[in-house]
Design a protein around this motif. Structure first.
Motif, short mmCIF file in Angstrom:
data_model
loop_
_atom_site.label_atom_id
_atom_site.label_comp_id
_atom_site.label_asym_id
_atom_site.label_seq_id
_atom_site.Cartn_x
_atom_site.Cartn_y
_atom_site.Cartn_z
N TYR A 155 0.81 -1.12 0.02
CA TYR A 155 0.06 -0.02 0.05
C TYR A 155 0.86 1.26 -0.05
O TYR A 155 1.35 1.64 1.16
CB TYR A 155 -0.94 0.11 1.27
N ASP A 156 1.16 1.83 -1.18
CA ASP A 156 1.87 3.01 -1.23
C ASP A 156 1.17 4.18 -0.81
O ASP A 156 -0.29 4.31 -0.87
CB ASP A 156 2.29 3.36 -2.76
N GLU A 157 1.67 5.25 -0.54
CA GLU A 157 1.09 6.56 -0.10
C GLU A 157 0.56 7.15 -1.38
O GLU A 157 1.30 7.62 -2.14
CB GLU A 157 1.97 7.25 0.60
N LEU A 158 -0.55 7.41 -1.63
CA LEU A 158 -1.35 7.99 -2.59
C LEU A 158 -1.46 9.66 -2.53
O LEU A 158 -1.18 10.40 -3.43
CB LEU A 158 -2.70 7.61 -2.78
N CYS A 159 -1.90 10.02 -1.33
CA CYS A 159 -2.23 11.61 -1.19
C CYS A 159 -2.16 11.79 0.35
O CYS A 159 -2.37 11.07 1.29
CB CYS A 159 -3.24 11.94 -1.97
N ALA A 160 -1.82 13.14 0.55
CA ALA A 160 -2.02 13.65 1.92
C ALA A 160 -2.76 15.16 1.97
O ALA A 160 -2.36 15.97 1.12
CB ALA A 160 -0.56 13.96 2.49
N PHE A 161 -3.49 15.00 3.05
CA PHE A 161 -4.16 16.26 3.24
C PHE A 161 -3.58 16.77 4.63
O PHE A 161 -3.70 16.29 5.95
CB PHE A 161 -5.91 16.35 3.53
N LEU A 162 -2.83 17.94 4.66
CA LEU A 162 -2.19 18.37 5.95
C LEU A 162 -1.59 19.94 5.61
O LEU A 162 -1.13 20.34 4.77
CB LEU A 162 -0.67 17.85 6.22
N GLY A 163 -2.12 20.67 6.73
CA GLY A 163 -1.66 22.22 6.68
C GLY A 163 -2.76 23.15 5.71
O GLY A 163 -2.53 22.94 4.70
N ALA A 164 -3.31 24.01 6.48
CA ALA A 164 -4.32 24.94 5.83
C ALA A 164 -5.16 24.22 4.99
O ALA A 164 -5.86 23.36 5.29
CB ALA A 164 -3.36 25.96 5.11
N SER A 165 -5.29 24.39 3.58
CA SER A 165 -6.19 23.79 2.60
C SER A 165 -5.22 23.00 1.64
O SER A 165 -5.74 22.69 0.53
CB SER A 165 -7.19 24.65 2.09
N TYR A 166 -4.00 22.74 2.05
CA TYR A 166 -3.06 22.20 1.43
C TYR A 166 -3.61 20.61 1.14
O TYR A 166 -3.69 19.99 1.88
CB TYR A 166 -1.69 22.38 1.59
N PHE A 167 -3.03 20.13 -0.16
CA PHE A 167 -3.11 18.51 -0.20
C PHE A 167 -2.13 18.40 -1.42
O PHE A 167 -2.02 19.21 -2.40
CB PHE A 167 -4.63 18.07 -0.42
N ARG A 168 -1.79 17.06 -1.69
CA ARG A 168 -0.97 16.74 -3.05
C ARG A 168 -1.18 15.18 -3.05
O ARG A 168 -1.45 14.38 -2.24
CB ARG A 168 0.25 17.24 -2.75
N ALA A 169 -0.81 14.72 -4.05
CA ALA A 169 -0.83 13.57 -4.50
C ALA A 169 0.18 12.82 -5.35
O ALA A 169 1.01 13.72 -5.87
CB ALA A 169 -2.18 13.07 -5.21
N VAL A 170 0.30 11.58 -5.65
CA VAL A 170 1.24 11.04 -6.45
C VAL A 170 0.44 10.20 -7.56
O VAL A 170 -0.70 9.99 -7.25
CB VAL A 170 2.39 10.17 -5.79
N ALA A 171 1.20 9.88 -8.70
CA ALA A 171 0.53 8.85 -9.72
C ALA A 171 1.66 7.68 -9.67
O ALA A 171 2.75 7.85 -9.13
CB ALA A 171 0.44 9.43 -11.10
N LYS A 172 1.25 6.75 -10.32
CA LYS A 172 1.92 5.46 -10.49
C LYS A 172 3.59 5.87 -10.78
O LYS A 172 3.60 6.48 -12.01
CB LYS A 172 1.47 4.57 -11.59
N GLY A 173 4.57 5.49 -10.25
CA GLY A 173 6.03 5.76 -10.50
C GLY A 173 6.54 7.18 -10.47
O GLY A 173 7.53 7.45 -10.65
N LEU A 174 5.50 8.01 -9.69
CA LEU A 174 6.02 9.27 -9.16
C LEU A 174 5.95 9.53 -7.91
O LEU A 174 5.50 8.79 -7.02
CB LEU A 174 5.09 10.19 -10.05
N GLY A 175 6.93 10.52 -7.32
CA GLY A 175 6.88 10.89 -5.98
C GLY A 175 6.18 12.36 -5.74
O GLY A 175 5.77 12.92 -6.64
N TYR A 176 6.36 12.76 -4.57
CA TYR A 176 5.52 14.06 -4.20
C TYR A 176 6.54 15.18 -4.64
O TYR A 176 7.67 15.19 -4.86
CB TYR A 176 5.66 14.20 -2.62
N GLY A 177 5.75 16.19 -5.13
CA GLY A 177 6.14 17.51 -5.50
C GLY A 177 5.25 18.82 -5.13
O GLY A 177 5.04 19.07 -4.25
N LEU A 178 4.70 19.07 -6.34
CA LEU A 178 3.86 20.39 -6.13
C LEU A 178 2.75 20.04 -5.34
O LEU A 178 2.22 18.97 -5.23
CB LEU A 178 3.27 21.08 -7.28
N SER A 179 1.77 21.10 -4.82
CA SER A 179 0.53 20.64 -4.24
C SER A 179 -0.52 21.65 -4.70
O SER A 179 -0.23 22.43 -5.50
CB SER A 179 0.94 21.57 -2.68
#
Length: 503
Positions: A152-176
């Motif tokens: 189970y890979d980490e797919l997305c996160a909601f943390l801080g103010a109204s920020y959230f970010r996600a990844v797609a297959k084979g990619l890592g976190y970057g912009l929000s």
């Protein structure tokens, strides 16, 4: 997780991996929940005076980066572990940059049940477990078998103010992404709306997506969000937003994206770094309501720079990461070549407005300095409801008009003539890539001021694409809009390259 990752976006602290069962009991009796519940709460909030969030924390949680990094959710207690579901939830503790309390409820069979906080859900390493009762959470993240079926890979996160970010297959976190931007790039302090409550629907066995509802609040507005999140090679968020201003919003940012750009081959003046480039995104892409495909390379300007691209019912815009080779960055730690692009696809009638780009000076790669969003032309009046539906595509790349070549690279440097700059761009794909090297192709180049000389375009055998270049002399001008594209007798062969020249 390195310091730059946490300080830059405040999302996705590392876990040791593994699965578990959340050991939290219901904090209150289940309450009815339907498609209109969160919108009704947002309307009620907007009709009342704003109440600041609860930021009180025990002294033991008033910690710095290193101590906060050591507070880990126990993966053995992940929600839905062992239930055979395609998604699992893990939670973030409050502290450091994230003092705001966020309440989380689970929705099943038309009823919402609040999750109770317990320090036993977390490993505090060498810190004492905090005392103080129900502290609530700072946010959460969703895991799913994204890259392989047994993990189970980490797919997305909601943390801080109204920020959230996600990844797609084979990619890592970057912009929000954010829920709402208020005052980004404007004089005076920016207002940061908060997601204060979440409702997460229990997915069915074998479900392809998971649904998250969020309640946003700020001094100027309240809003309700529904996110239908579908993971894959392109992770898609279908977003439904209902916005309720408390005051007239004359400069609201809808579907805001936040990224980092420090330098690249087109913006290396004063840079002393072994790496060829450092950025989470390298350009703003747009497909406007007139079906024009535009590309604006990002800059790290000397002063705050705001650009507005007026439009009506845009077909899409996004902050993209086009350079995908390790050698483009030569950074074994950050791996910028694996940062996702994020494309916003409006749904329905968004009316008149402007895709707005804010570029802020930065001296490092730790702080986001790029914001892009849709700004409605007409002010949003207090006491009304405004609806904005859109789809977010977290992806490696995105195709809008396949017949057009894209700008794969922009390079700018000194020309032999004093005071003149040489602009070189590589064009790839589309109908242009299928033309023979002898085809008659024109370089359509234009500047609002200054002088353009020697525009040329030719096939580049080293890349398999075409190279367009020209010389630009500012002639004392301080702000010049540049425009370039490839074309032939049939019309445009490439997207339109736009650039603002400032000394």
């Amino acid at each position: 997780m390195e310091r730059r990752e946490l300080l830059k976006a405040g999302l996705s602290l590392p876990l040791l991996g593994g699965l578990g069962t959340l050991g939290a009991a219901a904090a209150a009796t289940a309450k009815g929940f339907d498609a209109d519940t969160v919108a009704a709460l947002a309307r009620q909030l907007a009709a009342r005076a704003y109440q600041p969030p609860d930021t009180s924390l025990p002294e033991t949680l008033q910690v710095g980066y290193d101590q906060y990094r050591d507070i880990r959710f126990d993966p053995a207690q992940a929600l839905w572990r062992g239930d055979g579901l395609p998604f699992q939830l893990q939670f973030f503790h409050r502290g450091f940059l994230f003092p705001n309390r966020v309440d989380v409820s689970l929705v099943e069979n038309g009823a919402a049940t609040a999750l109770a906080y317990s320090p036993q859900l977390f490993d505090f390493k060498n810190m004492p477990a905090p005392e103080g009762g129900d502290l609530g959470f700072a946010g959460f993240r969703i895991h799913t078998p994204l890259n392989r079926p047994d993990y189970y890979d980490e797919l997305c996160a909601f943390l801080g103010a109204s920020y959230f970010r996600a990844v797609a297959k084979g990619l890592g976190y970057g912009l929000s992404a954010r829920g709402l931007a208020l005052g980004s790039g404007d004089p005076g302090p920016e207002e940061f709306p908060l997601f204060k409550r979440f409702w997460i629907e229990r997915p069915a066995a074998g479900a392809s997506h998971i649904v998250v509802h969020a309640l946003l609040d700020s001094p100027s507005a309240a809003a309700a969000f529904r996110f239908a999140i579908t993971p894959g090679v392109e992770t898609v968020f279908d977003v439904r937003m209902r916005l309720y201003p408390r005051v007239t919003l004359s400069r609201a940012g809808i579907a805001p994206l936040t990224s980092m750009f420090e330098f690249d081959a087109g913006d290396r003046v004063g840079v002393d770094d072994y790496r060829p480039a450092v950025h989470d995104s390298d350009g703003l892409a747009m497909l406007n309501g007139r079906d024009e495909q535009l590309w604006r390379p990002l800059r790290n300007p000397a002063g705050v720079q705001i650009s507005g691209f007026e439009d009506r019912n845009p077909r899409g815009f996004g902050l993209m990461q086009r350079k995908r080779s390790y050698t483009d960055y030569a950074d074994t730690e950050a791996r910028y070549q694996n940062r996702p692009s994020l494309w916003v696809e409006p749904r329905g009638d968004w009316g008149a407005g402007a895709v707005t780009l804010v570029e802020i000076p930065t001296a490092d790669e730790y702080h986001d300095n790029i914001v892009a969003f849709w700004r409605p032309a007409a002010p949003l009046a207090a006491g009304r409801e405004y609806r904005f539906d859109y789809r977010l595509h977290w992806c490696r790349d995105h195709s809008w008009q396949p017949e057009l070549a894209v700008v794969a690279m922009t390079r700018i440097g000194a020309a032999p003539q004093p005071g003149t700059r040489l602009v070189v761009m590589e064009l790839a794909g589309g109908r242009l890539a299928k033309l023979p090297p002898t085809a008659k192709v024109d370089a359509d180049v234009w500047a609002s001021n200054g002088r353009i000389a020697n525009p040329v375009i030719y096939a580049n055998p080293e890349t398999g694409g075409w190279r367009l270049s020209f010389e630009f002399t500012p002639a004392g001008e301080r702000d010049v809009e540049l425009h370039a594209r490839a074309q032939d007798a049939r019309g445009p062969l490439s997207e339109t390259w736009l650039y603002r020249w400032t000394p």
